[in-house]
Design an enzyme around this catalytic site. Structure first.
Site, PDB file in Angstrom:
ATOM      1  N   GLU A   1       0.830  -1.218   0.000  1.00  0.00           N
ATOM      2  CA  GLU A   1       0.000   0.000   0.000  1.00  0.00           C
ATOM      3  C   GLU A   1       0.864   1.267   0.000  1.00  0.00           C
ATOM      4  OE1 GLU A   1      -2.998  -0.317   3.101  1.00  0.00           O
ATOM      5  OE2 GLU A   1      -4.250  -1.537   1.791  1.00  0.00           O
TER       6      GLU A   1
ATOM      7  N   GLU B   1      -5.588  -8.331  -0.934  1.00  0.00           N
ATOM      8  CA  GLU B   1      -6.325  -8.063   0.316  1.00  0.00           C
ATOM      9  C   GLU B   1      -7.747  -7.692  -0.042  1.00  0.00           C
ATOM     10  OE1 GLU B   1      -4.731  -5.289   3.203  1.00  0.00           O
ATOM     11  OE2 GLU B   1      -2.678  -5.836   2.664  1.00  0.00           O
TER      12      GLU B   1
HETATM   13  C1  BG6 Z   1      -4.428  -2.727   4.746  1.00  0.00           C
HETATM   14  C2  BG6 Z   1      -3.102  -3.209   5.233  1.00  0.00           C
HETATM   15  O1  BG6 Z   1      -4.420  -1.357   4.908  1.00  0.00           O
HETATM   16  O2  BG6 Z   1      -5.585  -3.084   5.381  1.00  0.00           O
HETATM   17  C3  BG6 Z   1      -3.167  -4.265   6.317  1.00  0.00           C
HETATM   18  O3  BG6 Z   1      -2.264  -3.619   4.204  1.00  0.00           O
HETATM   19  C4  BG6 Z   1      -4.338  -3.975   7.214  1.00  0.00           C
HETATM   20  O4  BG6 Z   1      -1.939  -4.272   6.990  1.00  0.00           O
HETATM   21  C5  BG6 Z   1      -5.602  -4.074   6.396  1.00  0.00           C
HETATM   22  O5  BG6 Z   1      -4.407  -4.764   8.347  1.00  0.00           O
HETATM   23  C6  BG6 Z   1      -6.887  -3.884   7.179  1.00  0.00           C
HETATM   24  O6  BG6 Z   1      -6.803  -2.743   7.957  1.00  0.00           O
HETATM   25  P1  BG6 Z   1      -7.144  -2.798   9.502  1.00  0.00           P
HETATM   26  O7  BG6 Z   1      -6.835  -1.470  10.019  1.00  0.00           O
HETATM   27  O8  BG6 Z   1      -8.585  -3.122   9.586  1.00  0.00           O
HETATM   28  O9  BG6 Z   1      -6.286  -3.860  10.079  1.00  0.00           O
END
Ligand code: BG6
Length: 478
Positions: A178, A376
Site C-alpha cells: 500500500e 487483500e
Molecule cells: C491494509 C493493510 O491497509 O488493510 C493491512 O495492508 C491492514 O496491513 C488491512 O491490516 C486492514 O486494515 P485494519 O486497520 O482493519 O487492520
C-alpha cells in the site's frame, strides 16, 4: 471460446503481514521495528508512536497472535482450507535488526526458511511482501526514515539477501505494501508505517511525501531488475491500496474532482508499472514549486525496473464532491470525501461496495494491461461466539461472496487477467489502523482480546468451511 470459470492455477489463498501475526518481537535476534513502538488504539482513538518501548503503553504487535511459534498449526489449517498460496511479509528487523548492518542475522533467515518449507510441504505457494509497514526503528531514529536516500541502499541490501536466499522457494514477490497510503500525508500513521516519516513534522509535508515516494520507486525498480537477474521466473509486483473514488454527482466539477483525486493515487502505480513520471505529477511539482532530489541514473533505473503485476487491496470505495471544505474522515482521508448514500459502511466507517471491486479490476486492467492480483479484501468485524462458542460469521461470508461474485464478472465477462485472491487476515490478527485484536477478519478465530485476555487457541469459524468449499469448487459455489 469465452472463459467459463477461473483458471485452474488461480491462486486462492489468504493474506497477513509479519508484524500483525508473528509476535516474538525480541526473539531470534530480531531488532525493534516501527510497529514495535506503536501502541494499541481503537476506532476513534489513534495509535501512539512512542519514542522506543515505553512503560505505561500496550504494544499489541509484540505478541500479535504468536504465529512465530504456532505457524505449523496455522499452516495446517490453511492447507485444510485448500489454500494454493499464502501472502505474508518478511520482517526486515529479523534479517537486519537495525537495518544498517553489513551482515544478516542467520536466525531470522532460518525462521523464514522453515516457514516457507512448511508452506511448500502443504503445496502452498508463498507470496511475499518485502516491506509491509515494519522498517527498523533505528533507521527512523538515526536516518529519518525513507526521506534519507541511504535507506534505499539499506533496503536493497536487505532485499537482495532474501531474494537470493529464497530464490528456489518463493516465486511471487511484492515490493511496498500500500505504497500510496502515504499520499494521505496529513494522517501521521500512514506516513509513519509506509516510510517511517511523519510528514506533518516537515515544513513542506507534501514535498517530503513525494521525496519519499521517489526513493521507494528507485528501490522498487532496482529490486525488480535485480530479482529478474537472480531468477528470471520471479513475478515481482507493486502493491497499492485501491479505493476507487467516485464523483458524488454527474456535475462535471465533481467528475473532474474525482479524476484529479485518482491521479494523486495513480502516480504510485503509474511509475512502478510504466517506468516514468506522468505529466500530471511533473506539472503539479512545477506548479507548487516542489523540488524532488533525483540522481542522474534514476530515470534509467525507473525505466528498467517496471513491475510484473499489480497487487492491490480492495476494501471500499469513496465518493467525493467538489467545493466541499471537509477533509473526509481520518481513515479514508480523501479530500472532499462525502458519504455515499447508495452503500452501507462497516462499524469502522469503511463503505462496503462489491461492485467497486469489479470496477477497480476493469480500470486497473485497462490502464496497465498487466496481470492483477487481489492481495487483500475482507470484512473487519467484532465476532461474537454463540452459546456453543462457535462463531457464525454470516456477515463475513456475505461480504466475501458478494465480492467474489463481482470478481468473477470481471474475469469471466470483462476478460480481466487476474492471478489470484487472498482475503485479508485469513487468521485473526492485530489491526493495522487501530491496533485492535477485536477487529477481526479471519476464517480462523484466535482467542485473544483487546483487554489482553485469551489463550491464543485457534478455532474454525463458520466462514472456514464456506471458504474451503469456494476453493474446492474453484469459485463455483459461493
Ligand atoms: C491494509 C493493510 O491497509 O488493510 C493491512 O495492508 C491492514 O496491513 C488491512 O491490516 C486492514 O486494515 P485494519 O486497520 O482493519 O487492520
Amino acid at each position: 471460446m469465452t472463459q467459463q470459470q477461473f483458471p485452474q492455477d488461480f491462486l486462492w489463498g489468504g493474506a497477513v503481514a509479519a508484524h500483525q501475526v508473528e509476535g516474538g518481537w525480541d526473539q531470534g535476534g530480531k531488532g525493534i521495528s516501527i510497529c514495535d513502538v506503536l501502541s494499541g488504539g481503537s476506532h476513534g482513538v489513534d495509535r501512539v508512536m512512542t519514542d522506543g518501548v515505553q512503560p505505561g503503553y500496550s504494544y499489541p504487535n509484540h505478541e500479535a497472535v504468536d504465529f512465530y511459534h504456532r505457524y505449523k498449526e496455522d499452516v495446517a489449517l490453511f492447507a485444510e482450507m485448500g489454500f494454493k498460496c499464502f501472502r505474508t511479509s518478511i520482517a526486515w528487523t529479523r534479517i537486519f535488526p537495525n537495518g544498517d548492518e553489513l551482515e544478516p542475522n542467520e536466525a531470522g533467515l532460518q525462521f523464514y526458511d522453515d516457514l516457507f518449507d512448511e508452506l511448500l510441504k502443504h503445496g502452498i505457494e508463498p507470496v511475499i511482501t518485502l516491506s509491509h509497514f515494519e522498517m527498523p526503528w533505528h533507521l527512523v531514529k538515526q536516518y529519518g526514515g525513507w526521506l534519507n536516500r541511504k535507506v534505499v541502499d539499506f533496503f536493497v541490501r536487505f532485499s537482495e539477501v532474501v531474494l537470493r536466499r529464497y530464490q528456489h522457494k518463493v516465486k511471487y514477490w511484492m515490493t511496498f505494501n500500500e505504497i500510496n497510503n502515504q499520499r494521505t500525508w496529513n494522517y501521521p500513521l500512514f506516513g509513519y508505517c509506509c516510510s517511517g516519516v511523519v510528514f506533518t513534522d516537515h515544513e513542506k509535508p507534501e514535498q517530503a511525501m513525494y521525496q519519499v515516494m521517489h526513493h521507494q520507486f528507485v528501490a522498487s525498480a532496482k529490486l525488480v531488475e535485480l530479482g529478474h537477474r537472480i531468477n528470471p521466473d520471479f513475478q515481482i509486483g507493486c502493491m497499492i491500496a485501491m479505493v476507487p473514488i467516485y464523483p458524488f454527482s454527474c456535475h462535471p466539477d465533481d467528475v473532474m474532482f474525482a479524476q484529479e483525486a485518482m491521479h494523486r493515487r495513480y502516480v504510485f502505480s503509474d511509475v512502478q508499472m510504466r517506468g516514468y513520471y506522468p505529466a500530471y505529477t511533473l506539472n503539479e511539482w512545477a506548479r507548487k514549486g516542489y523540488h524532488i532530489e533525483m540522481e542522474a541514473e534514476d530515470e534509467a533505473t525507473l525505466r528498467n525496473g517496471c513491475c510484473d503485476y499489480i497487487g492491490f487491496s480492495y476494501y471500499m470505495s469513496n465518493a467525493v464532491q467538489a467545493n466541499t471544505k471537509g477533509e473526509g474522515d481520518s481513515i479514508t482521508g480523501f479530500e472532499g470525501s462525502v458519504p455515499n448514500p447508495h452503500v452501507k459502511a462497516s462499524d469502522w466507517g469503511w463503505q462496503i461496495d462489491p461492485v467497486g471491486l469489479r470496477y477497480s479490476l476493469n480500470i486497473l486492467y485497462e490502464r496497465y494491461q498487466k496481470p492483477l492480483f487481489i492481495v487483500e479484501n475482507g470484512f473487519g468485524a467484532i465476532d461474537k461466539p454463540n452459546a456453543d462458542g462457535f462463531i457464525e460469521d454470516d456477515y463475513r461470508i456475505d461480504y466475501l461472496s458478494a465480492h467474489i461474485e463481482q470478481m468473477k464478472k470481471a474475469v469471466l465477462e470483462d476478460g480481466v487477467d487476474l492471478m489470484g485472491y487472498t482475503p485479508w487476515g485469513c487468521i485473526d490478527c492485530v489491526s493495522f489502523t487501530t491496533g485492535q485484536y477485536n477487529k477481526r477478519y479471519g476464517f480462523i478465530h484466535v482467542d485473544k482480546n483487546d483487554d489482553g485476555t485469551g489463550t491464543m487457541a485457534r478455532s474454525k469459524k463458520k466462514s472456514f468451511a464456506w471458504y474451503q468449499q469456494v476453493i474446492a469448487s474453484n469459485g463455483e459455489q459461493l
